[in-house]
Design a protein around this motif. Structure first.
Motif, PDB file in Angstrom:
ATOM      1  N   VAL A  61      -3.177   4.300   3.388  1.00 55.98           N
ATOM      2  CA  VAL A  61      -4.523   3.928   2.958  1.00 55.98           C
ATOM      3  C   VAL A  61      -5.381   5.178   2.766  1.00 55.98           C
ATOM      4  N   ASP A 106      -4.515   6.651  -0.473  1.00 51.91           N
ATOM      5  CA  ASP A 106      -5.124   5.838  -1.524  1.00 51.91           C
ATOM      6  C   ASP A 106      -6.605   6.173  -1.650  1.00 51.91           C
ATOM      7  N   VAL A 111       0.829  -1.206   0.000  1.00 53.45           N
ATOM      8  CA  VAL A 111       0.000   0.000   0.000  1.00 53.45           C
ATOM      9  C   VAL A 111       0.864   1.256   0.000  1.00 53.45           C
TER      10      VAL A 111
END
Length: 338
Positions: free
Chosen positions: A329, A332, A277
């Motif tokens: 995250v 993202d 990630v």
């Protein structure tokens, strides 16, 4: 639009935002190196560099397999337990008299079998990847502990430890007193294994049909299926590769220890997910690269190493790594927001 053009559009897997994410991860890596180098002169020592390479090799191998699964839109929570089971299987085979090479290959095959089983459960039984791999995590760990009675398998021989502790181009000089002196420590074998696997995985994802199918499956599974992509096959391949690389990581780690430890690999799946990630892989699928994952793996490895050198406790390190994962995250999520 023709079928060929629609299929080509489905295979566009590296948007500009993903490139920017990877560049930001690379900038973060350089800042970490600079910060820890200024904080401790020993950070740039040869021995510390070798330590970072050895620590990152396992995270990198797990992260590459995890990246393939995440690109398909899935997740693999079982890699830490599969790592332990594969190492135990290899150790038991060697202990039973199997030569070291075939014994290690057997451990990788066990990992691939676990990954393939994950893929079959996800594609045939239609169980969500989170639940399927969580079940495999528990089963693999329980099997490793049951087979060994929760005790390590030791006395595996010097040959077993050569992969994890050996190095290419190592130069050792014998002193007059009979003690060896290391002139050049060489390039650790685990780092060479990681480099070979990373190059092969990057080539597979970028240049081979199965790699394009993996990206297409994660980008839009239904569109990919209508374009003729065998999406279940792509998912099965990704999970099998994740299991095989977890098995290889287990062999490398157990070889470093020269002991098969059934309790190894706890929480390693989180490091693998973090590496993927941080390196730009999207948990919604369709985005991710091997170079990005390598950057993420080195960020995790250098962060742990630098915090260790700074005397930060392992508990605080977990807090820091957790915060880094949440931040990655969140970035993202912002990137994928319409």
């Amino acid at each position: 639009m023709s079928a060929r053009r629609s299929r080509a559009a489905a295979f566009q897997f590296l948007p500009d935002a993903a490139k920017l994410h990877r560049l930001s991860a690379l900038a973060t890596l350089f800042l970490l190196i600079l910060g820890f180098a200024l904080a401790s002169p020993a950070f740039f020592s040869v021995n510390n560099g070798l330590t970072i390479l050895l620590q990152t090799s396992v995270i990198g191998l797990l992260g590459i397999g995890m990246t393939m699964v995440i690109i398909t839109g899935g997740i693999d929570l079982s890699v830490g337990s599969v790592l332990a089971l594969s190492g135990v299987a290899s150790g038991m085979a060697i202990k039973a008299g199997v030569p070291v090479g075939p014994g290690m290959a057997f451990g990788v095959a066990v990992g691939a079998a676990c990954g393939a089983l994950n893929g079959l459960i996800v594609t045939r039984m239609r169980i969500p990847p989170f639940v399927a791999t969580l079940g495999m995590m528990l089963m693999a760990r329980g099997l490793a502990l049951q087979l060994t009675g929760a005790a390590p398998i030791s006395q595996l021989g010097e040959a077993f430890g050569r992969l994890g502790n050996g190095a290419l181009f190592r130069i050792v000089e014998m002193r007059p007193n009979g003690f060896p002196k290391v002139i050049f420590p060489g390039i650790p074998y685990p780092a060479i294994v990681l480099l070979i696997v990373a190059i092969a995985a990057a080539y597979l994802l970028r240049r081979r049909q199965i790699g394009r199918h993996i990206y297409a499956t994660g980008s839009n599974e239904e569109a990919a299926r209508l374009s003729g992509v065998r999406t279940d096959r792509a998912k099965l391949y990704a999970y099998a590769m994740s299991g095989a690389l977890a098995g290889l990581a287990g062999i490398v780690l157990m070889s470093r220890l020269v002991t098969a430890q059934p309790s190894e690999g706890v929480m390693y799946e989180l490091d693998a997910i973090a590496a993927a990630v941080i390196g730009g892989a999207s948990l919604s699928g369709g985005v991710g690269t091997v170079p990005g994952t390598m950057i993420g793996a080195f960020i995790i490895g250098i962060l742990r190493n630098g915090l260790n050198m700074a005397g930060v406790s392992a508990f605080i390190q977990q807090i820091v790594i957790g915060a880094v994962v949440i931040a990655a995250v969140w970035i993202d999520h912002i990137r994928n927001r319409p």
